[in-house]
Scaffold this active site. Sequence first.
Site, short mmCIF file in Angstrom:
data_model
loop_
_atom_site.label_atom_id
_atom_site.label_comp_id
_atom_site.label_asym_id
_atom_site.label_seq_id
_atom_site.Cartn_x
_atom_site.Cartn_y
_atom_site.Cartn_z
N HIS A 116 1.97 4.37 -3.04
CA HIS A 116 2.02 5.83 -2.92
C HIS A 116 3.39 6.35 -3.36
O HIS A 116 3.49 7.28 -4.17
CB HIS A 116 1.80 6.25 -1.46
CG HIS A 116 0.41 6.09 -0.97
ND1 HIS A 116 -0.70 6.60 -1.65
CD2 HIS A 116 -0.08 5.52 0.17
CE1 HIS A 116 -1.79 6.34 -0.94
NE2 HIS A 116 -1.44 5.68 0.15
N HIS A 155 0.84 -1.21 0.00
CA HIS A 155 0.00 0.00 0.00
C HIS A 155 0.87 1.25 0.00
O HIS A 155 0.70 2.14 -0.84
CB HIS A 155 -0.90 -0.03 1.23
CG HIS A 155 -1.71 1.21 1.44
ND1 HIS A 155 -3.09 1.21 1.36
CD2 HIS A 155 -1.36 2.49 1.75
CE1 HIS A 155 -3.54 2.44 1.59
NE2 HIS A 155 -2.49 3.23 1.84
N GLU A 156 1.81 1.32 0.95
CA GLU A 156 2.66 2.51 1.05
C GLU A 156 3.64 2.60 -0.12
O GLU A 156 3.96 3.69 -0.59
CB GLU A 156 3.40 2.50 2.38
CG GLU A 156 2.50 2.51 3.60
CD GLU A 156 1.54 3.68 3.60
OE1 GLU A 156 1.85 4.73 3.00
OE2 GLU A 156 0.46 3.56 4.21
#
Length: 275
Positions: A65, A61-62
């Site tokens: 980004h 997820h990170e």
Amino acid sequence: MTYSFPQRRAAVRPSPVFLAVVAVTVAGGVLAWIAEPNSNLARVGVFLMVVAGWVVTLCLHEFAHAFTAWRAGDQDVEMRGYLTLNPLKYSHPLLSIVLPIVFIALGGIGLPGGAVYVHSHNFSPRIQRLISFSGPAVNLVCGIVMLAIVRLFAPEPFGFAAEPGSGRLTVELLPQAPFWLALSFLAFLQITAFVLNILPVPGMDGYGVLEPSLSYKTRQTLDQFKPFGMLILFALLFTPQINRVFFDSIYWLFELSGVPSYWSGQGSRLFRFWT
């Protein structure tokens, strides 16, 4: 005279810490698969598979980004180590990893975890929205893939056995059932993480998608609430009416896959081996 220059290492390089977490996930899955379904060893396998698997998806997820920002021109994310998928690089380990795991153990909620810092203000509104949405999109894709695997390959995890002497039928777990129930629970956590992250609450990714469309004055006013976004979600989820609507929505989304929602509930029960 010839000169040789050291080649620049690839920016995207999974760290040993991330690979170790992946290895723990696989080990937990193997235990859940091969152990006696009702044994403590199977429960330990489910616990390891879910916890380590959750950390893996948190890293993805990170990373999404950071990778989106890096491709758009933010080179600082590479210097900060965000492209290594190292969970220790994503904000504070206690708040980013331990706290979400505690909430999984207590209530089966996939809370947003780590955080990466990107210079999103340097990009166009379209890129800002893409950076914000890329993280929740990973949770959504992971949830869909997990549910598709369960839907296509998982056998019925429950069977019936007669109690000696009474002749009454009891429900029992069949071989490999802990693995499939754990994967169902992990998929459930991905859906909760996606829905929570996409809410337009200051500090959440959903607000990041909405923020470029807001006026400067409105953004200034809402910026002061960003540090409290998680607390706002807690307060909302502890409201019985909102909690009911939230989980009804999650179960509805979960069952769109054709996988019974009670499979995730049984996976949660196996995960909490101490109860």
